[in-house]
Design a protein around this motif. Structure first.
Motif, short mmCIF file in Angstrom:
data_model
loop_
_atom_site.label_atom_id
_atom_site.label_comp_id
_atom_site.label_asym_id
_atom_site.label_seq_id
_atom_site.Cartn_x
_atom_site.Cartn_y
_atom_site.Cartn_z
N GLU A 108 55.84 26.31 12.23
CA GLU A 108 55.75 26.02 13.66
C GLU A 108 54.41 26.41 14.27
N TRP A 109 53.60 27.16 13.54
CA TRP A 109 52.31 27.62 14.07
C TRP A 109 51.42 26.42 14.40
N PRO A 110 50.87 26.35 15.60
CA PRO A 110 50.02 25.21 15.96
C PRO A 110 48.77 25.16 15.08
N LEU A 111 48.62 24.10 14.31
CA LEU A 111 47.44 23.98 13.46
C LEU A 111 46.20 23.74 14.31
N PRO A 112 45.19 24.59 14.20
CA PRO A 112 43.97 24.41 14.99
C PRO A 112 43.17 23.21 14.49
N GLY B 28 35.63 32.65 16.75
CA GLY B 28 36.40 31.44 17.02
C GLY B 28 37.17 30.95 15.81
N VAL B 29 37.49 31.86 14.88
CA VAL B 29 38.24 31.52 13.67
C VAL B 29 39.73 31.70 13.94
N PRO B 30 40.57 30.75 13.52
CA PRO B 30 42.02 30.88 13.75
C PRO B 30 42.58 32.14 13.10
N VAL B 31 43.51 32.77 13.80
CA VAL B 31 44.17 33.97 13.30
C VAL B 31 45.68 33.75 13.29
N PHE B 32 46.27 33.90 12.11
CA PHE B 32 47.73 33.88 12.00
C PHE B 32 48.16 35.34 11.93
N THR B 33 48.83 35.82 12.96
CA THR B 33 49.25 37.21 13.01
C THR B 33 50.76 37.32 12.85
N TYR B 34 51.17 38.43 12.30
CA TYR B 34 52.59 38.71 12.12
C TYR B 34 52.79 40.22 12.22
#
Length: 350
Positions: free
Chosen positions: A42-46, A140-146
């Protein structure tokens, strides 16, 4: 052996050796895997991310094992190579390379170095926060955090399934939803079977067999990643020596010495599975025979699983639970890693 196995069910022993409840983190693998797959799906793909020509997964230790699993699966199901980098200096990259910088804490120096050295590539940070998240946001690099309330090695569900979901969406390979669901269901089933309250279970038996013995864990083909996981878990959780090797390579060099005589205090674990190549399954049987003839104790462990993903993940779970019971037998708290933490502290001063 029966008395020893019964002792592993004793709540008093668990409370004494494992006061932080490390076993609760092992129990949470199925739920964390499901949560990670959902988040990654579900994470919005940049817009900065597109289908890459190759993927580099930069990480070490518990932050790299997820990349190991993903790279293994891509090796048998994708024409886009996925390579795990456990170094300060990555190989050359270009605008068609996707670099996934994975650091649980966000402060791992090797990963930060690799991140800085790959500015010409597509980049994605996979972390709970820290310096990596700060630098990625700066650039400005995408970050997937958890979030995960445990040490990095227990966050395997996020390392594997979030990465699988994102790379599947980017077209690196196609992973059917039903295969993911069946793997998570299998993890739920076997977690119950291997938990402390389950009497005389397979994980307890293996933990007892490994007791006070350096272990060489060998697995065939793509399952070699599972052997590496077992070795790491035995070392970190039980504080006992362990190394890993793969078949058929083991049969082409190390076997000559291993089949010529034993080493005091060494035991071998051979991991087998129905998903392994039939010739490798024959090699497992013949290797076990040669090692036993040479006087080396051998455990052949059949890993459950009908698909490669299922066999790898359930196999990793079995290794974690077996190492946990080994830790209980040794009286070693499985949670802290004082030697490694001490090294990190000294390196930070240099």
């Amino acid at each position: 052996m029966t008395a020893t196995l019964a002792r592993l069910e004793d709540p008093a022993l668990i409370a004494q050796v494992d006061p932080a409840g490390f076993h609760l983190l092992l129990r949470a693998l199925p739920s964390s895997a499901a949560a990670a797959w959902k988040m990654g799906s579900e994470w919005p793909l940049p817009p900065s991310l597109r289908t890459p020509r190759k993927v580099l997964f930069a990480g070490v230790g518990g932050s790299a094992i997820g990349g190991d699993v993903v790279a293994t699966l891509a090796g048998v199901a994708s024409d886009i190579p996925v390579q795990v980098i456990r170094q300060y200096e990555p190989p050359p990259v270009d605008e068609n390379t996707l670099v996934i910088a994975s650091s649980f804490s966000g402060n791992t120096e090797e990963t930060l170095s690799a991140y800085e050295a790959t500015s010409g590539a597509m980049r994605l940070a996979l972390t709970t926060g820290g310096e990596l998240a700060r630098r990625a946001q700066r650039d400005g690099v995408p970050v997937f955090t958890y979030s995960w309330d445990g040490p990095p090695r227990t966050g395997l569900g996020f390392g594997v399934f979030a990465t699988l979901a994102i790379l599947s969406r980017l077209g690196v390979f196609h992973l059917p939803e039903h295969e993911v669901e069946s793997t998570i269901e299998a993890l739920e089933t076997y977690t119950k079977l291997w938990s402390p309250e389950a009497p005389a279970n397979e994980a307890k038996r293996i933990g007892r067999a490994l007791y006070d013995r350096a272990s060489l864990v060998i697995a065939p083909g793509a399952l070699e990643v599972t052997a590496r996981r077992w070795a790491g878990e035995i070392a970190e959780n039980a504080k006992q020596w362990a190394l890993a090797a793969g078949l058929p390579e083991f049969n082409h060099n190390l076997l000559e010495a291993a089949g010529s005589g034993t080493v005091a205090g060494l035991g071998v674990v051979l991991l087998d599975s129905e998903v392994a190549h039939q010739r490798n399954r024959l090699r497992i049987r013949e290797t076990a025979r040669l090692l036993r003839d040479a006087g080396t104790p051998v455990e052949v462990v059949e890993l459950p699983g009908r698909t490669m993903l299922e066999a790898i993940m359930v196999g990793c779970a079995l290794g974690s639970w077996s190492s946990y019971y080994l830790a209980l037998l040794r009286g070693a708290n499985p949670y802290p890693i004082p030697v490694m933490d001490g090294l990190k502290a000294r390196l930070s001063e240099g």
